[in-house]
Design an enzyme around this catalytic site. Structure first.
Site, mmCIF file in Angstrom:
data_model
loop_
_atom_site.group_PDB
_atom_site.id
_atom_site.type_symbol
_atom_site.label_atom_id
_atom_site.label_comp_id
_atom_site.label_asym_id
_atom_site.label_seq_id
_atom_site.Cartn_x
_atom_site.Cartn_y
_atom_site.Cartn_z
ATOM 1 N N ASP A 107 0.839 -1.198 0.000
ATOM 2 C CA ASP A 107 0.000 0.000 0.000
ATOM 3 C C ASP A 107 0.878 1.254 0.000
ATOM 4 O O ASP A 107 1.951 1.257 -0.599
ATOM 5 C CB ASP A 107 -0.934 -0.036 1.228
ATOM 6 C CG ASP A 107 -2.269 0.629 0.957
ATOM 7 O OD1 ASP A 107 -2.278 1.859 0.809
ATOM 8 O OD2 ASP A 107 -3.299 -0.066 0.908
ATOM 9 N N HIS A 172 -3.840 6.114 3.305
ATOM 10 C CA HIS A 172 -4.508 4.894 2.857
ATOM 11 C C HIS A 172 -3.900 3.639 3.475
ATOM 12 O O HIS A 172 -4.612 2.767 4.005
ATOM 13 C CB HIS A 172 -4.427 4.842 1.335
ATOM 14 C CG HIS A 172 -5.271 3.812 0.672
ATOM 15 N ND1 HIS A 172 -4.856 2.523 0.480
ATOM 16 C CD2 HIS A 172 -6.509 3.893 0.132
ATOM 17 C CE1 HIS A 172 -5.797 1.847 -0.160
ATOM 18 N NE2 HIS A 172 -6.815 2.658 -0.387
ATOM 19 N N SER A 498 -11.175 -0.593 -0.915
ATOM 20 C CA SER A 498 -9.893 -0.613 -0.200
ATOM 21 C C SER A 498 -10.079 -0.881 1.282
ATOM 22 O O SER A 498 -9.191 -1.432 1.935
ATOM 23 C CB SER A 498 -9.172 0.733 -0.363
ATOM 24 O OG SER A 498 -8.585 0.837 -1.625
#
Length: 705
Positions: A107, A172, A498
């Site tokens: 990620d 994220h 996600s």
């Protein structure tokens, strides 16, 4: 280039061989061929990334030992309540070896100082761990985050906000890692919203981080490098919340290639379905050797009210943390404030696209937008905005100004108020927490099936919480992710497949902690066959929206039966898919089995836990599927087939009773689907039931032109 080099070939020799190949395709003697090589993949599989012209790439593709050559494109990034909603309370039964499970997260990095990643109470990493901490001075691992690496094949621009380390500045990766395996952190919230205990699916597990995503995106070259290391480092589970914008061939997709090599080493990969919904065939991660995860809602949502100067109040959405304390601001309709000097009229400006609004007429005001975005209002200096395009299955994460999204008919009422009032004003309330009684359903953004490459393999596999999820966040990153937003927080609420992907990765790790020797296929089967069925009344795309249904963590370790598959089964599947024996021999060392036949459907060549049948003639549906189940429940058990068939179709199972006499015994059966259908998609199911375990497989028949 397929399988890892033979043990007698050192990694140094492999890099030399890669450079030698470049010398054979790049004619310019003035170029140092080593400088063209971006990554040399050699720890878990064989290959490299290099800077080449199109002509040189084509020349390379024709060389012996080369399986595929493809451009390194840029993929993109795709809580307190979510775990409780899916029946997974804090005090759920835990395995003693959960602390030995290692979850790898590919990620945007991680914020190691977050309370979600404290190593208080953790012992040293498992002895089998072979990873490293590449912190570059500003980053330290601990006994919770036991490994961290970063990869950057793109040039590093001046004045970049990116940090050359595994440290996350985007948010994220931190959010996803804490969702999968974060510690229990009490009193977590986003400015009071979602207040509760934040936690991951396996709080005692270890985390290994592989940063591949930067402000420009996530290059394929770096994704493959991360897989290469993660596999060799010894992770158990991989969470990959990344995806492209279009479907690709299995061996032109870096995630599919990496996940295939992970599978060969017994590593389970959870991948996000994508955020390109609600149109059909928008899913971008759909390889049968990884779990494709759709997003579902949970029974919590955030209401944001809009109050007009005439005292009327309308309910909307957008996770809004701004507290205006009842202060009213002028409100204008975007159609009335176009930037005429730039050539725009009201018909264009009403949609609030960037550059279409007159900054002088918008600055300091709330703008009513008829489109799906308020970006143009923000760009023009608006104080806030109201969207009139709310969809029943929509959700909007925090934005950098006060905002709300209301129903279309409400937008008409607000427009009427603006047009009939001399000095129209409005205010937007801070969000409050409400209950979504319709949950779970799949939001509009979640990508839908069917599978673009293999129509008779059902994708997505499963749905998992992915809407308004509270999880850890870097305290230097704006809540909205937009530069200039001065709100920062240690926990944030965001949405996407996600967020669904690490929920599923956490559950897979939970299953692995009870069954460390189970294959990735067995874990995928357990998650799929124990899922809670969802309603096509809320999602007419049915299984193409939610797969087998909502993930069910507490039942997942106890499926009763599993549909298992080994590496050779995937090789045979690829043979049936038309891949050459030469390619597969180089990829795995295995050839197609002599018994492999091209007859039957592609799904018949893989022991998959669901059944999908595409047909071009809905008046003559005919499909035969062979499956084998392995007993992991009671040693002596008798399972009866319970079939649910949609109108017009007949589903038969032979034999209809499976009698097991021992654990790990395998028994086979055949499913026949016949009849006709007048609908685009119809759903049925097969449940194997022994009184203790119910093993459910969805059966989907759909019409294709």
């Amino acid at each position: 280039m397929g399988d890892k080099p033979k043990p007698e070939v050192s990694t140094t020799t492999t890099s030399f061989l890669h450079v030698n190949m470049l010398q054979n395709v790049v004619d310019d003697s003035n170029i140092a061929h080593e400088s063209l090589l971006l990554h040399s993949y050699k720890r878990s599989f064989n290959g490299f990334a290099a800077r080449l012209t199109e002509e040189e790439a084509q020349k390379l593709a024709g060389m012996d030992g080369v399986l595929s050559v493809f451009p390194s494109e840029t993929k993109k990034l795709q809580t307190t309540r979510s775990w409780d909603f899916i029946g997974f309370p804090e005090m759920v039964k835990r395995s003693a070896i959960e602390t030995d499970i290692i979850v790898g997260v590919i990620d945007s990095g991680i914020w190691p100082e977050s309370a979600s990643f404290s190593d208080a109470g953790f012992g040293p990493p498992p002895k089998r761990w072979k990873g490293a901490c590449k912190g570059e001075g500003n980053f330290a691992c601990n006994n919770k985050i036991i490994g961290a690496r970063y990869y950057r094949s793109l040039p590093y621009p001046k004045n970049s906000s990116d940090i050359l380390s595994p440290r996350d500045t985007e948010g994220h990766g931190t959010h996803c890692a804490s969702t999968a395996a974060g510690n229990l952190v009490s009193k977590a919230s986003l400015y009071g919203l979602g207040l509760g205990t934040a936690r991951g699916g396996v709080p005692s597990a270890r985390i290994a981080v592989y940063k591949v995503c930067w402000s420009e995106g996530c290059p394929d070259a770096d994704i493959l490098a991360a897989f290469d290391d993660a596999i060799a480092d010894g992770v158990d589970i991989l969470s990959v919340s990344l995806g492209g914008l279009k479907p690709l061939d299995y061996f032109r997709n870096s995630i599919d290639i990496g996940a295939f090599h992970a599978l060969r080493k017994g590593i389970f990969t959870s991948a996000s379905a994508g955020n390109e919904g609600p149109n059909l065939k928008t899913i971008t991660n759909f390889a049968p050797w990884s779990l494709a995860v759709a997003a579902s809602t949970i029974d919590r949502h955030f209401d944001t009210k809009v109050q007009l100067g005439n005292h009327k109040i309308y309910e909307g959405i957008v996770t809004n943390t701004f507290e205006l304390k009842g202060k009213f601001y002028p409100i204008v309709h975007a159609a009335d404030v176009p930037d005429r000097a730039a050539g725009y009229d009201g018909e264009t400006s009403r949609l609030c696209h960037i550059g279409t609004l007159d900054k002088k007429l918008v600055k300091g005001k709330i703008v009513l937008c008829d489109g799906t975005t308020g970006d143009g209002a923000i760009y023009a200096g608006a104080f806030g905005y109201v969207l009139t395009s709310r969809n029943a299955a929509d959700v909007i994460d925090p934005v950098p100004v006060p905002a709300a999204s209301v129903w279309f008919h409400v937008g008409n009422e607000i427009t009427h108020y603006i047009n009939s009032t001399r000095n129209p004003t409005a205010t937007i309330w801070k969000s409050t927490e409400g209950r979504d009684a319709l949950a779970p359903y799949v939001p509009s953004f979640s990508s839908r099936g069917p599978n673009p490459n293999t129509p008779n393999i059902l994708k997505p596999d499963i749905a998992s919480p992915g809407v308004s999820i509270l999880a850890a966040w870097p305290p230097i990153t704006p809540v909205s992710g937009v530069e200039g937003d001065d709100r920062v927080a240690s926990y944030n609420i965001i949405s996407g497949t996600s967020m669904a992907c690490p929920h599923a990765a956490g559950v897979a790790a939970y299953v692995k902690s009870f069954h460390p020797n189970w294959s990735p296929a067995a874990i995928l089967s357990a998650l799929t066959t124990t899922a809670k069925p969802m309603s096509a009344n809320l999602n007419p795309e049915a299984e193409f929206a939610y797969g087998a249904g909502l993930i069910n963590p507490s039942r997942a370790p106890y499926p009763g039966l599993v549909y298992d598959a080994a590496e050779i089964d995937y090789v045979n599947f690829l043979c049936a898919h038309g891949y050459s024996t030469r390619l597969l021999k180089a990829l795995t060392g295995d050839s197609c089995s002599s018994s492999q036949s091209s007859h039957g459907t592609l799904s018949d060549h893989l022991n998959y836990p669901s059944v999908a049948l595409s047909t071009s003639n809905p008046k003559s549906v005919n499909g035969i599927f062979n499956r084998t189940v392995t007993n992991v429940g009671s040693p002596k058990s008798s399972y009866k087939a319970k079939v649910s068939a949609p109108p017009g179709l007949e589903i038969k199972v032979n034999p209809s009773v499976l009698k097991f006499t021992s654990l790990w015994q395998k028994l086979s059966f055949q499913v026949t689907v016949k009849g006709l259908t007048e609908k685009t998609i119809v759903s049925g199911s097969l449940v194997w039931d022994d009184g203790n375990f119910q093993v459910r497989s969805p059966i989907v028949v759909y019409f294709v032109i």
